[in-house]
Design a protein around this motif. Structure first.
Motif, PDB file in Angstrom:
ATOM      1  N   ARG A  35      14.548  12.434  21.054  1.00  0.00           N
ATOM      2  CA  ARG A  35      14.576  12.877  19.726  1.00  0.00           C
ATOM      3  C   ARG A  35      14.827  11.841  18.833  1.00  0.00           C
ATOM      4  O   ARG A  35      14.215  11.785  17.494  1.00  0.00           O
ATOM      5  N   ARG A  36      15.921  10.867  18.899  1.00  0.00           N
ATOM      6  CA  ARG A  36      15.924   9.819  17.871  1.00  0.00           C
ATOM      7  C   ARG A  36      14.811   9.033  18.080  1.00  0.00           C
ATOM      8  O   ARG A  36      14.318   8.480  16.854  1.00  0.00           O
ATOM      9  N   LYS A  39      12.132  10.220  15.953  1.00  0.00           N
ATOM     10  CA  LYS A  39      12.340  10.073  14.335  1.00  0.00           C
ATOM     11  C   LYS A  39      12.075   8.515  14.000  1.00  0.00           C
ATOM     12  O   LYS A  39      11.368   8.606  12.830  1.00  0.00           O
ATOM     13  N   ARG A  42       8.042   8.311  14.402  1.00  0.00           N
ATOM     14  CA  ARG A  42       7.453   9.211  13.675  1.00  0.00           C
ATOM     15  C   ARG A  42       6.012   9.388  14.388  1.00  0.00           C
ATOM     16  O   ARG A  42       4.793   9.699  13.925  1.00  0.00           O
ATOM     17  N   GLY A  44       4.936  12.263  15.739  1.00  0.00           N
ATOM     18  CA  GLY A  44       4.970  13.535  15.969  1.00  0.00           C
ATOM     19  C   GLY A  44       3.855  14.151  16.935  1.00  0.00           C
ATOM     20  O   GLY A  44       3.898  15.134  17.449  1.00  0.00           O
ATOM     21  N   ALA A  51      10.944  18.394  19.181  1.00  0.00           N
ATOM     22  CA  ALA A  51      11.636  18.997  17.899  1.00  0.00           C
ATOM     23  C   ALA A  51      11.782  20.766  17.967  1.00  0.00           C
ATOM     24  O   ALA A  51      10.465  21.281  18.504  1.00  0.00           O
TER      25      ALA A  51
END
Length: 84
Positions: A35-36, A39, A42, A44, A51
């Motif tokens: 998850r880090r 981020k 980016r 996604g 997420a």
């Protein structure tokens, strides 16, 4: 709200990540790290399913739990002796 249909490639990616996280000794740490990275990069579109608010997250969670159950499920005695 229903999840959008996932392509075969997306499903394969989600299943691989779920398998990795489930098999890791500290799956929570591996998932937090992923998850880090999501981020930071980016990205996604490719990794957004990690997420909790992503529409494909329920599919990821289902795959992760399924893999965890498969790992924890004891093998039948007949199958264990056949491997020897």
């Amino acid at each position: 709200m229903e999840a959008p249909p996932a392509s075969a490639e997306e499903k394969h990616r989600i299943e691989r990540v779920a398998r990795f996280v489930a098999r890791d000794g500290d799956g929570d740490m591996a998932e937090a790290l992923l998850r880090r990275l999501l981020k930071i990069t980016r990205n996604g579109r490719r990794w957004g399913f990690l997420a909790p608010d992503h529409p494909l997250y329920p599919y990821y969670l289902q795959q992760k739990v399924s893999e965890q159950c498969r790992i924890l499920r004891p093998r039948p005695a007949a199958a264990a002796t056949a491997d020897r």
